[in-house]
Design a protein around this motif. Structure first.
Motif, short mmCIF file in Angstrom:
data_model
loop_
_atom_site.label_atom_id
_atom_site.label_comp_id
_atom_site.label_asym_id
_atom_site.label_seq_id
_atom_site.Cartn_x
_atom_site.Cartn_y
_atom_site.Cartn_z
N GLY A 125 5.24 5.92 -2.86
CA GLY A 125 5.74 5.32 -4.38
C GLY A 125 6.03 5.81 -5.59
N LEU A 126 4.36 6.23 -5.90
CA LEU A 126 4.06 6.12 -7.19
C LEU A 126 4.31 7.78 -7.91
N PRO A 127 3.85 8.50 -6.84
CA PRO A 127 3.54 10.00 -6.40
C PRO A 127 5.03 10.61 -6.61
N MET A 128 6.19 9.87 -6.19
CA MET A 128 7.47 10.36 -5.36
C MET A 128 8.23 10.03 -6.77
N VAL A 129 7.79 8.59 -7.49
CA VAL A 129 8.51 8.55 -8.67
C VAL A 129 8.72 9.63 -9.83
N LEU B 258 0.44 -1.27 0.16
CA LEU B 258 -0.20 0.34 0.00
C LEU B 258 0.70 1.40 0.00
N VAL B 259 1.80 1.27 1.00
CA VAL B 259 3.04 2.48 0.71
C VAL B 259 3.66 2.56 -0.68
N ALA B 260 4.29 1.53 -0.77
CA ALA B 260 4.38 1.70 -2.16
C ALA B 260 3.47 2.36 -3.56
N LEU B 261 2.55 1.98 -3.18
CA LEU B 261 1.85 2.62 -4.72
C LEU B 261 0.70 3.83 -4.17
N THR B 262 0.30 4.01 -3.05
CA THR B 262 0.82 4.85 -2.17
C THR B 262 1.04 6.78 -2.39
N MET C 294 9.11 6.59 3.81
CA MET C 294 8.23 5.94 3.34
C MET C 294 8.36 4.64 4.61
N LEU C 295 9.84 4.13 5.15
CA LEU C 295 10.07 3.28 5.99
C LEU C 295 9.61 3.77 7.06
N VAL C 296 9.27 4.78 7.28
CA VAL C 296 8.04 5.06 8.12
C VAL C 296 6.81 5.20 8.40
N TRP C 297 6.22 5.43 7.92
CA TRP C 297 4.83 4.48 6.70
C TRP C 297 4.31 3.33 7.43
N VAL C 298 5.33 2.51 6.63
CA VAL C 298 5.49 1.10 7.44
C VAL C 298 5.47 0.17 8.80
#
Length: 751
Positions: A420-424, A414-418, A469-473
């Protein structure tokens, strides 16, 4: 003659690649860590500016021997040890509290290691399997548990307790062997300074010895407690109570000792510290022998039922204590951290929690797979089987671990999708600015080539965003761990949270079963990685990256973690550099990637007369980008400023604000995911354009490749920097030539 002494980075780069010369000879050191020069009879021994080329290859200390792949099994110990170095730069009282909490946590990780073997050998095999005829059927190797001298329940436990004893003995042997090999390098103990500049910073041998004795004592006492927890309530014999009391004393003394400065101070421990810790370990060994002997005594007939008594509660309570320690550690860090600390200063608790998660996953995964094998069944969870049927099953607390593993994977996705994609997309927009500034008009000539360079720049910038991102995980995962621990302490299993037969119960059962398979797969994957690292040198070098980064720091929290290679590398480099500076006309200490950290630490350990004849060239350096962010107590503005300042000669004068030292040059690229500018007042940061050109060179057929983190020494700017530092050492100039692109934005301005 000036010597350029090159120090490679992670993965154990061959000396031939470091020097870009095919034929070398070792001039000092050994096969683990040696100094190499080109063979004079074949020519090509001189580098840019006429320097004598020399390489220091230290990679075999971490990734060179195939047997070191076994260290993968001790990942949790490494994480626990690194956590003590990740603390923010805080005051004395907070620093003492953080160290004490981390060392107690590391001690509990040793206890978890022992309980994992207790679960497999004593609970699953000695207690549960031996009581079920279908488990022993057609298994001659388990016949000793059903017939003869060891057929009684207590003696079966005594026999199976030998497996944890062997595991502890192996840890003890491994700890002593690496202690003698890595921490035994002779260094001076005279001088002044603090942190990386302290002359005793890399002298961890005495502390590792004391901590190792305490951990071995607690390991044996943990095994004794697990065995006595079954025998004493059954026997109610005075001898059992005496043994239990001695076990409790050893456990309590071990926990208290790792918090006492008199015992764990690196440089000035109390005179009684070493005899005390040795006595602890020896007493624990004797106690274990007595406890096993006590278990072998003749008793009335005794039938094993269900799971090993009190063991499930022990596992749950220990995990609850570990979670509580992490919460307290996080609270101390948040209350005392300076403003602006990366990850709110929680890098230490996050890494320690990761180690705890790996340990639980490994223990639960192996336990479920062994239980499945012994019980000859396909479903690993008790969530959906007939409870009237006796089965071999790990503690119910492991079901929470299985469910938590699935939750962690879902959170990561979920974090990668929410995020990660905007970050990229955001990084790609920034990368376009960098590419267009470096190669004006290039995008109009070849849009695909420009996008390729954009991707390289954006990918390199991901390094700066991963922590967020790791913090949100981890924050939701930590909250879920607290809740799950509470349910486990109450004796509730995941399936009991839903009504029997409901859809929720079916979903919960599926999640738990899936989780047990996934954590089992992760455990076997770890072993498989170790096998690949044993068989294939290329894969072993990839695995070595993890060790090179994780074992740079001394074993100050967990003495049974993989050994610290820097305790040999830095003193050895300092001795060689000092000799070259004094006897050979001067040294350019040239480091790449992790080698820049080793080179910087070496500079701080040199005597003043050697510092005056030494210059520093770093490239692909993580000093500012990674180390200053995550290890701010040991790599910070003051330390980086001092590195360049100690190299200055009296004739250089005192540097004014905004001036750069002529003796430290740092090369970096926007496409490098690890290195970056050091941003120190005593260093000159030189930005290299990467790739070197946008278009295909005349006479070539392919585009110049994006080098990223490699190939620095093959660029003309590298040779120019070396030649400039040679000039500085000769006293002819104060400034080395530089190559830069001031029109391009700096990496520090990235979003």
């Amino acid at each position: 003659m000036v010597t350029e002494l090159r120090v490679h980075g992670v993965t154990g780069t061959p000396a031939e690649d470091v020097l870009d010369r095919p034929l070398l000879r070792r001039v000092a050191g050994d096969t683990d860590a040696g100094f190499f020069r080109p063979r004079a009879e074949y020519g090509g021994g001189a580098g840019a500016g006429g320097v004598t080329l020399e390489a220091y290859r230290w990679g075999n200390l971490t990734a060179g021997a195939a047997a070191r792949a076994l260290w993968l099994l001790l990942l949790p110990f490494m994480f626990a040890n690194v956590a003590i170095w990740l603390r923010p730069d805080v005051g004395d009282r907070a620093r003492t509290a953080i160290r004490a909490l981390t060392r107690v946590f590391a001690l509990t990780m040793t206890a978890s290691f022992v309980l994992a073997f207790v679960e497999i050998s004593m609970d699953l095999v000695g207690w549960q399997c031996a009581a079920l005829p279908r488990c022993l059927q057609d298994r001659g190797y388990l016949s000793v548990l059903a017939d003869g001298t060891f057929a009684t329940t207590s003696r079966r436990l005594a026999v199976t307790a030998l497996i944890p004893v062997l595991a502890i003995a192996f840890l003890w042997f491994l700890g002593r062997r690496t202690w003698a090999r890595y921490e035994a390098y002779p260094i001076t103990t005279e001088g002044d300074g603090d942190g990386l500049a302290h002359p005793c910073f890399w002298n961890g041998r005495p502390l590792v010895g004391r901590l190792r004795s305490l951990h071995i004592a607690v390991a044996f006492a943990t095994l004794d407690a697990a065995l006595l927890g079954v025998l004493v309530p059954h026997d109610r014999h005075p001898a059992g109570y005496v043994l239990a009391a001695v076990t409790a004393v050893i456990l309590l003394a071990g926990v208290v000792a790792v918090t006492l400065s008199a015992v764990v101070h690196r440089d000035t421990p109390a005179a009684w510290a070493k005899p005390f810790t040795r006595t602890m370990s020896h007493a624990a060994v004797v106690l274990t022998g007595l406890v096993i002997g006590y278990a072998c005594l003749t008793r009335d007939p005794w039938t094993a039922r269900d799971r090993l008594p009190a063991f499930s509660g022990t596992v749950t309570v220990l995990f609850a204590v570990q979670v509580l320690l992490m919460l307290i550690l996080g609270g101390v860090v948040l209350a005392t951290r300076p403003k602006g600390t990366v990850l709110l200063g929680l890098a230490g608790p996050l890494i320690a929690s990761t180690g705890l998660g790996v340990a639980v996953a490994f223990a639960a995964g192996m336990a479920y797979r062994v239980a499945d094998f012994l019980d000859r069944r396909s479903l690993p969870s008790t969530a959906d089987y007939d409870e009237g049927r006796l089965v071999i099953e790990p503690p119910p607390a492991y079901e929470w671990a299985a469910a938590g593993f699935v939750l962690l994977l879902v959170l990561a996705a979920l974090v990668a999708l929410t995020m990660g994609l905007p970050m990229v997309r955001r990084l790609r927009r920034y990368a376009r600015v960098v590419t267009d500034a470096d190669f004006r008009g290039g995008r109009q000539r070849d849009a695909a080539r420009a996008r390729h360079i954009d991707t390289a720049v954006a990918d390199a910038l991901v390094t700066d965003q991963v922590g967020r991102m790791l913090v949100w995980v981890f924050v939701p995962a930590a909250a879920a761990a607290v809740v799950a621990t509470g349910f486990a302490l109450l004796g509730l299993r995941p399936i009991r949270l839903a009504a029997s037969g409901s859809a929720a119960a079916e979903v919960t059962s599926t999640v738990v079963n899936l989780g047990t398979y996934l954590i089992g797969l992760s455990a076997f994957a770890l072993v498989f990685i170790g096998i690949l690292a044993y068989r294939y040198q290329r894969f072993r070098r990839i695995v070595g990256v993890l060790w090179d980064l994780g074992t740079f720091w001394p074993r100050a929290a967990h003495p049974l973690a993989p050994p610290c290679y820097a305790e040999r590398v830095v003193p050895e480099l300092a001795r060689r550099t000092g000799w070259l500076a004094a006897e050979q006309g001067g040294v350019i200490l040239s480091g790449h990637s992790q080698g820049t950290v080793l080179a910087a630490a070496t500079v701080l350990q040199l005597p003043p007369e050697a510092q005056a004849r030494t210059t520093l060239l770093t490239y692909g350096s993580p000093l500012r980008r990674l180390y200053a962010r995550f290890f701010p107590a040991y790599v910070n503005d003051a330390v980086l400023a001092r590195i360049g300042a100690v190299l200055a000669r009296p004739e250089d004068g005192v540097l004014d604000a905004g001036q750069h030292s002529p003796r430290w040059v740092n090369l970096w690229r926007d496409t490098d995911p690890i290195g970056g500018p050091v941003q120190a007042p005593t260093a000159r940061d030189v930005r290299l354009v990467d790739p070197p050109s946008f278009d295909i060179a005349p006479g070539d057929t392919v585009f110049p490749k994006v080098d990223g983190h490699s190939g620095y020494q093959l660029r003309p700017a590298f040779g120019a920097a070396v030649a400039g530092l040679v000039t500085v050492l000769s006293g002819a100039s104060d400034e080395p030539p530089t190559v830069s692109n001031p029109s391009a934005p700096s990496i520090s301005s990235a979003p």
